[in-house]
Design a protein around this motif. Structure first.
Motif, PDB file in Angstrom:
ATOM      1  N   VAL A 159      10.800  13.348 -17.061  1.00 17.06           N
ATOM      2  CA  VAL A 159       9.925  12.394 -16.382  1.00 17.06           C
ATOM      3  C   VAL A 159      10.697  11.094 -16.210  1.00 17.06           C
ATOM      4  O   VAL A 159      11.057  10.440 -17.186  1.00 17.06           O
ATOM      5  CB  VAL A 159       8.626  12.153 -17.180  1.00 17.06           C
ATOM      6  N   ASP A 160      10.975  10.744 -14.971  1.00 18.74           N
ATOM      7  CA  ASP A 160      11.742   9.551 -14.640  1.00 18.74           C
ATOM      8  C   ASP A 160      10.768   8.429 -14.277  1.00 18.74           C
ATOM      9  O   ASP A 160      10.203   8.410 -13.178  1.00 18.74           O
ATOM     10  CB  ASP A 160      12.678   9.856 -13.470  1.00 18.74           C
ATOM     11  N   LEU A 161      10.554   7.514 -15.217  1.00 16.78           N
ATOM     12  CA  LEU A 161       9.630   6.396 -14.988  1.00 16.78           C
ATOM     13  C   LEU A 161      10.352   5.282 -14.241  1.00 16.78           C
ATOM     14  O   LEU A 161      11.354   4.758 -14.722  1.00 16.78           O
ATOM     15  CB  LEU A 161       9.088   5.871 -16.316  1.00 16.78           C
ATOM     16  N   GLN A 162       9.821   4.923 -13.077  1.00 18.06           N
ATOM     17  CA  GLN A 162      10.425   3.860 -12.269  1.00 18.06           C
ATOM     18  C   GLN A 162       9.383   2.769 -12.034  1.00 18.06           C
ATOM     19  O   GLN A 162       8.585   2.848 -11.100  1.00 18.06           O
ATOM     20  CB  GLN A 162      10.937   4.419 -10.948  1.00 18.06           C
ATOM     21  N   SER A 163       9.376   1.788 -12.903  1.00 14.18           N
ATOM     22  CA  SER A 163       8.433   0.679 -12.738  1.00 14.18           C
ATOM     23  C   SER A 163       8.983  -0.322 -11.733  1.00 14.18           C
ATOM     24  O   SER A 163      10.179  -0.627 -11.732  1.00 14.18           O
ATOM     25  CB  SER A 163       8.180   0.000 -14.086  1.00 14.18           C
ATOM     26  N   ILE A 164       8.098  -0.807 -10.874  1.00 12.89           N
ATOM     27  CA  ILE A 164       8.465  -1.829  -9.894  1.00 12.89           C
ATOM     28  C   ILE A 164       7.911  -3.167 -10.377  1.00 12.89           C
ATOM     29  O   ILE A 164       6.706  -3.320 -10.547  1.00 12.89           O
ATOM     30  CB  ILE A 164       7.901  -1.492  -8.503  1.00 12.89           C
ATOM     31  N   GLN A 165       8.794  -4.104 -10.611  1.00 13.05           N
ATOM     32  CA  GLN A 165       8.384  -5.413 -11.106  1.00 13.05           C
ATOM     33  C   GLN A 165       8.091  -6.303  -9.906  1.00 13.05           C
ATOM     34  O   GLN A 165       9.002  -6.866  -9.292  1.00 13.05           O
ATOM     35  CB  GLN A 165       9.488  -6.016 -11.972  1.00 13.05           C
ATOM     36  N   ALA A 166       6.806  -6.394  -9.552  1.00 15.56           N
ATOM     37  CA  ALA A 166       6.411  -7.144  -8.366  1.00 15.56           C
ATOM     38  C   ALA A 166       4.919  -7.404  -8.395  1.00 15.56           C
ATOM     39  O   ALA A 166       4.179  -6.719  -9.101  1.00 15.56           O
ATOM     40  CB  ALA A 166       6.775  -6.353  -7.099  1.00 15.56           C
ATOM     41  N   ASN A 167       4.481  -8.412  -7.606  1.00 16.63           N
ATOM     42  CA  ASN A 167       3.044  -8.631  -7.474  1.00 16.63           C
ATOM     43  C   ASN A 167       2.444  -7.521  -6.603  1.00 16.63           C
ATOM     44  O   ASN A 167       3.163  -6.664  -6.090  1.00 16.63           O
ATOM     45  CB  ASN A 167       2.755 -10.025  -6.891  1.00 16.63           C
ATOM     46  N   ASP A 168       1.131  -7.537  -6.432  1.00 16.67           N
ATOM     47  CA  ASP A 168       0.451  -6.436  -5.740  1.00 16.67           C
ATOM     48  C   ASP A 168       1.007  -6.187  -4.340  1.00 16.67           C
ATOM     49  O   ASP A 168       1.292  -5.048  -3.959  1.00 16.67           O
ATOM     50  CB  ASP A 168      -1.056  -6.713  -5.647  1.00 16.67           C
ATOM     51  N   ASP A 169       1.129  -7.263  -3.553  1.00 18.45           N
ATOM     52  CA  ASP A 169       1.570  -7.103  -2.169  1.00 18.45           C
ATOM     53  C   ASP A 169       3.010  -6.599  -2.088  1.00 18.45           C
ATOM     54  O   ASP A 169       3.329  -5.702  -1.292  1.00 18.45           O
ATOM     55  CB  ASP A 169       1.426  -8.422  -1.416  1.00 18.45           C
ATOM     56  N   ASP A 170       3.893  -7.173  -2.911  1.00 16.85           N
ATOM     57  CA  ASP A 170       5.295  -6.746  -2.886  1.00 16.85           C
ATOM     58  C   ASP A 170       5.444  -5.322  -3.420  1.00 16.85           C
ATOM     59  O   ASP A 170       6.294  -4.560  -2.949  1.00 16.85           O
ATOM     60  CB  ASP A 170       6.160  -7.706  -3.705  1.00 16.85           C
ATOM     61  N   TYR A 171       4.618  -4.979  -4.405  1.00 14.96           N
ATOM     62  CA  TYR A 171       4.642  -3.603  -4.906  1.00 14.96           C
ATOM     63  C   TYR A 171       4.291  -2.630  -3.785  1.00 14.96           C
ATOM     64  O   TYR A 171       4.962  -1.603  -3.592  1.00 14.96           O
ATOM     65  CB  TYR A 171       3.664  -3.429  -6.067  1.00 14.96           C
ATOM     66  N   GLY A 172       3.225  -2.956  -3.029  1.00  9.78           N
ATOM     67  CA  GLY A 172       2.816  -2.083  -1.922  1.00  9.78           C
ATOM     68  C   GLY A 172       3.908  -1.923  -0.890  1.00  9.78           C
ATOM     69  O   GLY A 172       4.129  -0.825  -0.349  1.00  9.78           O
ATOM     70  N   THR A 173       4.618  -3.000  -0.605  1.00  8.29           N
ATOM     71  CA  THR A 173       5.706  -2.951   0.377  1.00  8.29           C
ATOM     72  C   THR A 173       6.843  -2.061  -0.110  1.00  8.29           C
ATOM     73  O   THR A 173       7.369  -1.214   0.632  1.00  8.29           O
ATOM     74  CB  THR A 173       6.243  -4.367   0.649  1.00  8.29           C
ATOM     75  N   LYS A 174       7.237  -2.225  -1.374  1.00  4.00           N
ATOM     76  CA  LYS A 174       8.339  -1.430  -1.926  1.00  4.00           C
ATOM     77  C   LYS A 174       7.958   0.045  -2.045  1.00  4.00           C
ATOM     78  O   LYS A 174       8.786   0.932  -1.820  1.00  4.00           O
ATOM     79  CB  LYS A 174       8.752  -1.994  -3.277  1.00  4.00           C
ATOM     80  N   LEU A 175       6.693   0.299  -2.380  1.00  7.15           N
ATOM     81  CA  LEU A 175       6.236   1.683  -2.465  1.00  7.15           C
ATOM     82  C   LEU A 175       6.267   2.339  -1.094  1.00  7.15           C
ATOM     83  O   LEU A 175       6.703   3.490  -0.949  1.00  7.15           O
ATOM     84  CB  LEU A 175       4.816   1.728  -3.036  1.00  7.15           C
ATOM     85  N   ALA A 176       5.812   1.611  -0.064  1.00  6.19           N
ATOM     86  CA  ALA A 176       5.822   2.150   1.298  1.00  6.19           C
ATOM     87  C   ALA A 176       7.237   2.477   1.754  1.00  6.19           C
ATOM     88  O   ALA A 176       7.476   3.499   2.420  1.00  6.19           O
ATOM     89  CB  ALA A 176       5.170   1.155   2.251  1.00  6.19           C
ATOM     90  N   LEU A 177       8.192   1.640   1.389  1.00  2.00           N
ATOM     91  CA  LEU A 177       9.588   1.909   1.751  1.00  2.00           C
ATOM     92  C   LEU A 177      10.098   3.179   1.070  1.00  2.00           C
ATOM     93  O   LEU A 177      10.802   3.994   1.681  1.00  2.00           O
ATOM     94  CB  LEU A 177      10.466   0.720   1.356  1.00  2.00           C
ATOM     95  N   ALA A 178       9.719   3.362  -0.195  1.00  2.00           N
ATOM     96  CA  ALA A 178      10.149   4.551  -0.928  1.00  2.00           C
ATOM     97  C   ALA A 178       9.551   5.821  -0.337  1.00  2.00           C
ATOM     98  O   ALA A 178      10.170   6.898  -0.385  1.00  2.00           O
ATOM     99  CB  ALA A 178       9.761   4.424  -2.395  1.00  2.00           C
TER     100      ALA A 178
END
Length: 451
Positions: free
Chosen positions: A68-87
């Protein structure tokens, strides 16, 4: 950093039979397989990371050969959503399981990012313990379930009892109308000009915080709404929309809230929780039911006195009309990626992360309103903080954001309108008119309703 779970929880956890997943009778053997898990983590939000770390240990112990590869994104809600969409755009970077805001479920289903889970949920015994209303958070336009809720929340007025009492305001404070709020705020300002009387977020800086903890509390307390669920159309020409902007204008023009410059700071909430409330510099703000998680032991802004100093009140309707108060609810889910090469294993990890033990830990640590009925009745949950009863009761007057694919763009348009008003760029009437024009352009004339 893991937030500590109350002592009472230890006894509960010991009594809970934990399996790697309750949707499979025996652990699934697998070799050389990796599950990529993507979620949000910040300095003040570590509860989910703690759950994921525990779930990883449980799952890997029960599934030999699976990493299980845990990849936490350190970002506020909006930036998290943007980085998730890119992934999500490439099969090489798309996660197997990820943390998903409820208001993005339908748009992300339309984008092809989420796997339909109905077939897996039918075999998962724990699914029957989830609140029926909460299950709808992961439902898409086709009726299928694409995400499973972690918890939910409500919004309320959080106020410092000591500050109000110094200004001669009786507690518990129970405003019945918008005018009651303004009257109290003016009294506090006159009593101590160094205290911020009543904070409500505004502008694009605080993103969804602006609409969920501010504008919608106002709008849904009028006779208007943002979206007509029966007609499936966006409402324009709304008097309630203009009135809500006018309230914010009054709050900021009379310097009853923070300064416009502070309001536009994406990190203003850190001052709310970390400085102004504990230091007695803020009388009241509108915030979520998760608020105590910042102050409890192990929280980002530990404050030993919060249980004694703080109070909570329902946000009133505009003129005190039925049902008397307003709340907004949202929450987050876990979803399985549509591009996952191991969807069954991915769902089993999701089920592990959301089993009773882990759900209880998350709800206690993050001051969430439980969506599992077996967690909601646990003594450890009920004793988690002194406000759990008050904020849970707000579910009866709560509203949810329109879970449509075009909602995120509508939300941005609302945030722009609030910013224009508090900065003096536009009048409430002009900002509302520009919002209406933006909505018509975004969704088309056939999807708006004037009322």
């Amino acid at each position: 950093m893991r937030l500590p779970v109350k002592v009472a929880m230890a006894a509960v956890a010991a009594a809970v039979l934990v399996t790697a997943t309750s949707c499979s009778s025996t652990p699934q053997a697998a070799e050389n397989k990796t599950l990529k898990i993507v979620y949000q983590k910040t300095d003040s939000f570590t509860a989910l990371d703690a759950v994921m770390q525990d779930a990883k240990k449980e799952f890997e112990a029960a599934n030999s050969g699976v990493t299980v590869d845990l990849q936490s994104i350190q970002a506020n809600d909006d930036d998290y959503g943007t980085k998730l969409a890119l992934a999500q755009r490439s099969p090489d970077t798309a996660p197997d399981v990820f943390y998903e805001d409820t208001f993005k479920v339908r748009s992300d289903v339309d984008a092809g990012y989420l796997l339909r889970l109905d077939g897996y949920l039918e075999k998962w015994d724990d699914w029957s313990t989830f609140n029926e209303a909460a299950k709808a958070a992961g439902r898409a336009d086709d009726g299928g379930i694409y995400a499973v809720p972690l918890g939910t929340d409500t919004r309320a007025i959080w106020y410092n009892k000591t500050v109000l009492q110094k200004a001669g305001i009786a507690v518990p404070w129970r405003p019945k109308t918008w005018e009651d709020i303004l009257s109290t705020a003016r009294t506090i300002k006159a009593s101590d000009p160094n205290v911020i009387p009543f904070n409500m977020y505004a502008g694009k800086g605080t993103g969804e915080g602006t609409v969920m903890q501010s504008f919608y509390e106002l709008l849904y307390g009028t006779d208007s709404t943002l979206y007509d669920e029966n007609e499936k159309k966006w409402v324009v020409g709304s008097l309630g929309f203009t009135d809500s902007l006018a309230f914010l204008k009054t709050l900021y023009d009379e310097k009853l809230a923070v300064s416009p410059a502070e309001a536009l700071d994406a990190n203003v909430w850190k001052k709310v929780f970390g400085e102004w409330f504990p230091q007695g510099k803020l009388a009241a703000t509108v915030e979520g039911s998760y608020t105590p998680s910042f102050w409890q032991k192990g929280g980002a802004y530990e404050w030993a006195g919060y249980q004694q100093d703080m109070g909570v009140a329902m946000f009133p309707t505009q003129k005190g009309q039925d049902p008397g108060g307003v709340s907004m609810s949202g929450g987050w889910t876990l979803a399985v990626g549509a591009k996952s090469k191991n969807p069954e294993l991915a769902f089993q990890f999701l089920a592990t992360a959301l089993n009773k033990k882990n759900a209880l830990a998350f709800d206690v640590d993050n001051s969430q309103i439980a969506v599992r009925t077996d967690v909601a009745s646990e003594p450890a949950y009920l004793a988690a903080n002194p406000f759990v009863k008050d904020v849970s009761e707000l579910v009866k007057v709560t509203h949810y954001r329109p879970a449509t694919a075009d909602y995120p763009r509508i939300s941005t348009a609302v945030q722009v309108a609030t910013e224009s008003v508090i900065t003096g760029k536009q009048s409430p009437e002009d900002a509302a008119a520009e919002y209406d024009a933006t909505v018509r352009k975004l969704v088309g004339e056939d999807r708006v309703l004037e009322k």
